[in-house]
Scaffold this motif. Sequence first.
Motif, PDB file in Angstrom:
ATOM      1  N   ALA A 182      44.102  36.867   9.379  1.00 12.31           N
ATOM      2  CA  ALA A 182      43.594  38.063   9.137  1.00 12.31           C
ATOM      3  C   ALA A 182      43.529  38.832  10.235  1.00 12.31           C
ATOM      4  O   ALA A 182      43.938  40.406  10.222  1.00 12.31           O
ATOM      5  CB  ALA A 182      42.084  37.997   8.662  1.00 12.31           C
ATOM      6  N   GLU A 183      43.427  38.571  11.348  1.00 11.41           N
ATOM      7  CA  GLU A 183      43.230  39.281  12.744  1.00 11.41           C
ATOM      8  C   GLU A 183      44.591  39.723  13.145  1.00 11.41           C
ATOM      9  O   GLU A 183      45.016  40.725  13.376  1.00 11.41           O
ATOM     10  CB  GLU A 183      42.522  38.325  13.790  1.00 11.41           C
ATOM     11  CG  GLU A 183      42.052  39.519  14.887  1.00 11.41           C
ATOM     12  CD  GLU A 183      41.387  38.523  16.060  1.00 11.41           C
ATOM     13  OE1 GLU A 183      41.184  39.180  17.042  1.00 11.41           O
ATOM     14  OE2 GLU A 183      40.599  37.792  15.583  1.00 11.41           O
ATOM     15  N   THR A 184      45.766  39.027  12.804  1.00  7.57           N
ATOM     16  CA  THR A 184      47.119  39.147  13.122  1.00  7.57           C
ATOM     17  C   THR A 184      47.606  40.195  12.328  1.00  7.57           C
ATOM     18  O   THR A 184      48.206  41.176  12.698  1.00  7.57           O
ATOM     19  CB  THR A 184      47.930  37.906  13.076  1.00  7.57           C
ATOM     20  OG1 THR A 184      47.405  36.853  14.030  1.00  7.57           O
ATOM     21  CG2 THR A 184      49.421  37.937  13.296  1.00  7.57           C
ATOM     22  N   MET A 185      47.428  40.126  10.906  1.00 11.16           N
ATOM     23  CA  MET A 185      47.725  41.266   9.905  1.00 11.16           C
ATOM     24  C   MET A 185      47.382  42.460  10.180  1.00 11.16           C
ATOM     25  O   MET A 185      47.997  43.473  10.093  1.00 11.16           O
ATOM     26  CB  MET A 185      47.524  40.870   8.685  1.00 11.16           C
ATOM     27  CG  MET A 185      47.991  39.469   8.046  1.00 11.16           C
ATOM     28  SD  MET A 185      49.894  39.773   8.000  1.00 11.16           S
ATOM     29  CE  MET A 185      50.124  40.836   6.555  1.00 11.16           C
ATOM     30  N   ALA A 186      46.146  42.636  10.579  1.00 10.23           N
ATOM     31  CA  ALA A 186      45.558  43.800  11.175  1.00 10.23           C
ATOM     32  C   ALA A 186      46.374  44.348  12.441  1.00 10.23           C
ATOM     33  O   ALA A 186      46.527  45.559  12.542  1.00 10.23           O
ATOM     34  CB  ALA A 186      44.059  43.711  11.630  1.00 10.23           C
TER      35      ALA A 186
END
Length: 256
Positions: free
Chosen positions: A207-211
């Motif tokens: 989730a943090e990487t996709m953001a």
Amino acid sequence: MTMQLTGNTIFITGGSSGIGRGLAEAFHKRGNQVIIAGRRAALMEEVTAANPGMAAIVMDIADPASIAAAADRLMRDYPNLDVLVNNAGIMPFDDASAPIDDAMAQRLIATNLLGPIRMTSALIEHLKQRPRATILYNTSVLAYVPLAMTAVYSATKAALHSYALSQRFMLRDTAVTVQEIAPPWVDTDLVRKSGDSRAMPLDAFIAETMAGLGTEAPEILVESARPLRDNPGAEEHALVHGFNLSLVENPIPVDG
């Protein structure tokens, strides 16, 4: 140039498990055409069955002939390919204070360093013809602060980080963007999925990487990785010593 998170045709090496599968499913949910690659056909069939519309190619990233065959198929069957995610990697433990197993070292370098270089080389001219394209490398915070018990692995990730820096510069006047993710310890089966509290849960990492991928940042770091990424120059030796000493005192679980 910011990477578009929708409407892409994305090829992900090592996409049948761990971070690769997590990224594949996250991109798939956003409506991208995702093609995963890996050596284990049964596992890839499981992933594609769980994600209708996702495709798979059996490929050994350590084998140049296998890479060439996969690239030919991609350019034939997926001419709109515009994102390459170099994710495949292995992480055997070693002991740099003793003789290193040469076959293991060669396999590690062929998989973790030469694999991404060869894969990108096979697709680079195609990607340069696209209106916009992205090459994404999955390195590691161990590129900056090596884990002594995985000396060769850490060295391959440092080398891949260096290669990505050079390639980004060389592609500066093209429509191809080079990005890098440098994960911390993520709870996957790369070593052994353990639930260790020091490991970042995979879903939180994805989730943090996709953001981050939706920004212009050349390097995507989750917040927990930043202290190791900010390797303090002249204090590097003390930092590496302290980091590894903490893991000797509280070992990473590697057995069943």
